[in-house]
Design an enzyme around this catalytic site. Structure first.
Site, PDB file in Angstrom:
ATOM      1  N   GLU A  91     -19.001  28.335   5.325  1.00 33.48           N
ATOM      2  CA  GLU A  91     -18.910  27.624   4.048  1.00 33.48           C
ATOM      3  C   GLU A  91     -17.599  26.868   3.933  1.00 33.48           C
ATOM      4  OE1 GLU A  91     -17.911  26.986  -0.243  1.00 33.48           O
ATOM      5  OE2 GLU A  91     -16.801  28.080   1.269  1.00 33.48           O
TER       6      GLU A  91
ATOM      7  N   ASP B  99     -17.534  33.748   6.001  1.00 36.25           N
ATOM      8  CA  ASP B  99     -16.356  33.220   6.694  1.00 36.25           C
ATOM      9  C   ASP B  99     -15.157  33.153   5.756  1.00 36.25           C
ATOM     10  OD1 ASP B  99     -17.704  31.056   5.289  1.00 36.25           O
ATOM     11  OD2 ASP B  99     -16.366  29.661   6.324  1.00 36.25           O
TER      12      ASP B  99
HETATM   13 ZN   LIG Z   1     -15.608  30.681  -1.126  1.00 36.91          ZN
END
Ligand SMILES: [Zn+2]
Length: 413
Positions: free
Chosen positions: A178, A83
């Site tokens: 994340e 992401d």
């Molecule tokens: Zn990162």
């Protein structure tokens, strides 16, 4: 300085960065956005094509795969997140390569006002002659963390094509979300099945990070007494006033992100929403030590209690929940993963650098959940904004570093 991995890394990063995979903090689903499946499915296919085993896309949106060991050794996990950060435009990324960087200012095709200069960013000044990848000016690049993905894919392809290279079993995980702190699903440590692991999600050459913040998140709810303002005398309790009082009472000049650095922690108000009848305040608490974090939580509770005492008719609640913990607490009991990375770094002629990260990584949670996971450099710079850039040659060094590390781990086994 041509390295056999240069073109492959460049090709991978340019392809992966062009695929929108932004995560979304406000989405309750997992992964938080459907677009992340575009790159996850691509990686699933590419891992299968290069001959990785056990390739699978989990229901929580991680792509897992195995590179079987050619010799015995510990099972090592290699992780990167797919992401990109929600803080800046990440849709329609147009990566471009500045080949053989001349050491001057880098300008951007889609925003004439933007300049990436070696004066403002001294690390760039060291990269003369390198191939520099940036976005076009209106988006971030997403080298964070598609550089990590590219490095792991390139290393994996290399090992699978050269089965004579000695290394132990390797587990690969490409994870979603994340950037919104939801990259480590409950099932991930077990599904990964690694003795220890590394995230490739760091910056400058030589950086080996094994200290992160410890983090809690607080939500304060202020419930006032709502009544028509025309008949409110002696009856109304305005939640907005009390919420403001809480913020004003907290130490702004000494303990917020904008006035702290180094090893100092902070409280940071991220959101205040609501109206006169009810207000919600979201605050994150950060400190490198458990004690410091607990003190900040206690301070928050005391301030809420003090403001509550000024207005018994209101209700003020303060919920504090843990987010992640400093991975040092676990790693310092067994520094093997860190020492291996440091040895690999020195073997390549670089002095390893370990600076505490003023943030967390997927490795913070993983370490706490039983898989020690330091964070390693990729070369990414100026992340989460339009000036994000990375050197292809830095990524090649990171790939060599990854391979060296895996070789050392097998040798020592
Ligand atoms: Zn990162």
């Amino acid at each position: 300085m041509q390295n056999p991995f240069d073109r492959e890394l460049e090709d991978r990063l340019v392809r992966y960065a062009a695929i929108d995979s932004q995560s979304d903090e406000d989405s309750p689903s997992s992964p938080s956005t459907d677009v992340q499946f575009d790159i996850l499915r691509l990686l699933e296919t590419e891992l299968t094509e290069i001959g990785a085993q056990d390739v699978r896309l989990t229901d929580y949106g991680a792509v897992l795969a195995t590179i079987p060991g050619t010799v015995p050794g510990p099972t090592i996990g290699l992780l990167a997140h797919v992401d990109t950060a929600p803080q800046f435009n990440a849709t329609g990324v147009k990566p471009r390569v500045v080949r053989g960087y001349n050491g001057g200012d880098i300008t951007f095709p889609d925003d004439a006002s933007l300049v990436l200069s070696p004066e403002a960013y001294p690390y760039l000044a060291q990269k003369q002659g390198h191939d520099i990848i940036t976005a076009s000016g209106t988006t971030l690049l997403g080298a964070d963390d598609k550089a990590g993905v590219s490095i792991i894919m390139t290393a994996a392809r290399h090992l699978l094509e050269n089965p004579d290279i000695p290394h132990g079993p390797i587990r690969i995980a490409f994870t979603p979300d994340e950037e919104i702190g939801r990259g480590v699903a409950e099932a991930l440590p077990k599904d990964l099945g690694a003795d220890f692991a590394y995230t490739f999600d760091g910056g400058k050459m030589g950086e080996i990070e094994y200290e992160t913040f410890s983090a809690d998140a607080a939500e304060i709810t202020v419930t006032g007494v709502s009544i028509h303002p025309g008949f409110a005398k002696g009856k109304m309790v305005n939640a907005i006033h009390l919420a403001s009082k809480i913020i004003e009472t907290l130490p702004q000049a000494t303990m917020t992100p904008e006035v702290t650095d180094g090893v100092d922690g902070f409280w940071h108000a991220t959101e205040m929403t609501g109206g006169s009848s009810e207000m919600k305040i979201k605050i994150i608490l950060r400190d490198f030590e458990r004690e410091g974090l607990a003190e900040k939580g206690e301070m928050l509770r005391q301030v809420c209690a003090a403001v509550q005492a000024t207005e018994p008719r209101a209700t003020i609640t303060c919920d504090i929940r843990p987010q992640y913990r400093n991975m040092r607490y676990w790693l310092e009991q067994d520094m093997t993963p860190v020492d291996l990375a440091r040895d690999a770094c020195r073997k390549l002629g670089m002095e390893p650098v370990s600076v505490p990260i003023r943030g967390g990584t997927d490795g913070s949670r993983l370490t706490e959940m039983g898989v020690p996971t330091p964070n390693l450099f990729t070369g990414m710079q100026n992340i989460h904004g339009p000036l994000e850039w990375i050197s292809v040659q830095d990524m090649a060094v990171a790939t060599e570093f990854c391979l060296t590390l895996l070789g050392l781990a097998a040798e020592e086994a």
